[in-house]
Enzyme design. Sequence first.
Site, mmCIF file in Angstrom:
data_model
loop_
_atom_site.group_PDB
_atom_site.id
_atom_site.type_symbol
_atom_site.label_atom_id
_atom_site.label_comp_id
_atom_site.label_asym_id
_atom_site.label_seq_id
_atom_site.Cartn_x
_atom_site.Cartn_y
_atom_site.Cartn_z
ATOM 1 C CD GLU A 44 -5.810 5.911 4.767
ATOM 2 O OE1 GLU A 44 -5.165 5.546 5.772
ATOM 3 O OE2 GLU A 44 -5.341 5.874 3.605
ATOM 4 C CG HIS A 80 -1.906 6.863 5.694
ATOM 5 N ND1 HIS A 80 -2.521 5.712 6.160
ATOM 6 C CD2 HIS A 80 -0.664 6.876 6.242
ATOM 7 C CE1 HIS A 80 -1.683 5.067 6.970
ATOM 8 N NE2 HIS A 80 -0.554 5.749 7.028
ATOM 9 C CB CYS A 112 0.751 2.689 5.915
ATOM 10 S SG CYS A 112 2.011 3.302 7.061
#
EC number: 6.3.5.3
Length: 226
Positions: A196, A194, A86
Site C-alpha cells: 500500500e 507494505h 506486516c
Amino acid sequence: MRFGIVVFPGSNCDIDCYYVLKDELQQEVEYIWHEEELKEGFDCIILPGGFSYGDYLRCGAVAQFSKVMEGVKVYAHAGGLVVGICNGFQILTEAGLLPGALVRNKGLKFICDTTPLKVTEANSPFTNQYQKGEVIQIPIAHGEGNYVVDEVTLAEMKTKGQILFTYGENPNGSTGDIAGICNEGKNVMGLMPHPERASEALLGNVDGKKFFQSIMHYLEGGKNND
C-alpha cells in the site's frame, strides 16, 4: 467488490490501505472495528500493519483473540480472501491461519527501507498480475519480520506453491528469504512488506499496486497467472 479493513487499537496502516483501494482503485471499502462482529458481504478482508494492542506479549498475540477475529477465522475457513500486511501477517500466524511465526529481526533493530522482492509464485489470487520471477521494490517497516518455520513445513510450502514473495536482499534473517506466503488453499495471505506504500505514482513507486489489482482480477473471475 467490497473490501473490509480491520482496525485494532494501534493499527496505523489502515488509512493507507483504505486510500489505495478507495481513491486509487475505486473500490468499495469499509473499516471494521476490532470489537465488532464480522458482517457478511465482504469480498476480501485486510488486516493492516501497525502495533495492534501495543504489541504486548508479542506481535499479534493479543489481537488474535479479538471479537472480529472470530469472524475472520470462520470467513477464512469458508474460503474468503484474507490478507495480512506486516502486523496483519503476524496476527494471521498467531491465529493459526498461516504456518510459521514472526520473531525479532536478526539484527535486533527496527528496519525501515525499500527492498527488492522476487515474485516466486504468480499463480495465486494475490500475485496473478505479476510475472513469476519479476523483481519489484516494496517498502518494509518492522522490528519482528524474521519469518521462521520448521524444515518439514517449509518443504511442503515450496511443493504446494505457498511461498509468494522472497527478499532479494534478506533484511531480517527470514528462513528461505521469505517475505510473503499463503495457506494451502491460497485464500489467506500474509506479507511483511507494505504494497500500500508503493501504489501511487506521486510516491514514485507503483510496484505494489498490482498486488491489489491481482485480488480484484481474481474476484472478477479472472484466472491466476500460470
